[in-house]
Enzyme design. Structure first.
Site, PDB file in Angstrom:
ATOM      1  N   SER A   1       0.841  -1.198   0.000  1.00 44.72           N
ATOM      2  CA  SER A   1       0.000   0.000   0.000  1.00 44.72           C
ATOM      3  C   SER A   1       0.867   1.236   0.000  1.00 44.72           C
ATOM      4  CB  SER A   1      -0.902   0.015   1.238  1.00 44.72           C
ATOM      5  OG  SER A   1      -1.580   1.249   1.350  1.00 44.72           O
TER       6      SER A   1
ATOM      7  N   TYR B   1      -1.774  -1.199   9.948  1.00 45.60           N
ATOM      8  CA  TYR B   1      -1.918  -1.670   8.569  1.00 45.60           C
ATOM      9  C   TYR B   1      -0.646  -1.420   7.761  1.00 45.60           C
ATOM     10  CZ  TYR B   1      -3.768  -1.949   3.786  1.00 45.60           C
ATOM     11  OH  TYR B   1      -3.972  -2.265   2.473  1.00 45.60           O
TER      12      TYR B   1
END
Length: 245
Positions: free
Chosen positions: A141, A154
């Site tokens: 990401s 995350y």
């Protein structure tokens, strides 16, 4: 693999927005596509129906990506059905957000199990089984380097994906297998949009110079490149975010 043999792709998280787009795109590229899912069989079968409606081939498989026995069996099934595996795209993952000081440890453990252990299990099977001329594509990401508040847990899990993937690229020296990471920016999927109000979404869309959110098809296009013609792109993290950073 002979030149006239169909290439075979496994897409984990194939019932999701990005995973489904990737599976459809690779099928349009001429590959047989194994659509993996962990919970939403209806959406996974919808992806397969789309593939078959366009004349493609595929199958739907359920497995826990963090269970090495289950994933080994999944790879066995795909090899038995199609004769081998050429491309593995690991889009499966979960995103649980909270400031670092407030993140529940159970949520951190869930992300660790799926995003890190799961990625490791899938990548390990891919390293053992992908045929010469193939490609392994993991998903990270852009938040790893954007440092958005509430994304600490995350982003940490995705940083681990970057590390394991880039090391594997070096470990597969001489095998003619490319290994790369796709790191999307803000992308209009259910996973990303969940819990965000309209103002937040609009603000995120304005971050990129192109002034829009990415789409699953934008991400699938990059995967198609890495899985097909991009034989000289190896050991890289590709930030697919419209120019945010």
């Amino acid at each position: 693999m002979s030149d006239n043999e169909t290439r075979v792709a496994i897409v984990t998280g194939g019932s999701g927005g990005i995973g489904g787009a990737v599976a459809r795109r690779l099928a349009r590229d001429g590959m047989a596509a194994a659509v993996h899912y962990s919970g939403n069989e209806t959406r996974a079968r919808g992806v397969l129906e789309d593939i078959e409606a366009e004349g493609g081939r595929g199958l739907v498989l359920r497995a826990d990506i963090a269970d090495e026995t289950a994933m080994s069996a999944l790879f066995d099934t795909v090899e038995g059905e199609f004769g081998g595996v050429d491309v593995v795209v690991n889009t499966a993952g979960i995103m649980l957000l909270a400031p670092l000081a407030d993140l529940d440890m159970d949520d951190l453990d869930r992300m660790h199990r799926i995003n890190i252990r799961g990625a490791f299990v899938v990548t390990q099977q891919a390293a053992r089984r992908v045929r010469r001329g193939g490609a392994i594509v993991n998903f990270s990401s852009s938040v790893v380097r954007l440092q958005f508040p509430s994304y600490a847990g995350y982003a940490a899990s995705k940083g681990a994906v970057n590390a394991m993937t880039l090391i594997l690229a070096r470990e597969l020296r001489g095998k003619d297998i490319t290994v790369n990471v796709v790191a999307p920016g803000p992308t209009a999927t259910d996973l990303f949009l969940d819990g965000k109000d309209e103002q937040t979404v609009e603000g995120l869309a304005k971050l990129a110079p192109l002034e829009r959110l990415g789409t699953p098809d934008d991400i699938a296009e990059t995967v198609s490149y890495l899985a097909g013609p991009a034989r000289w792109v190896n050991g890289q993290v590709l930030y697919v975010n419209g120019g945010i950073a």
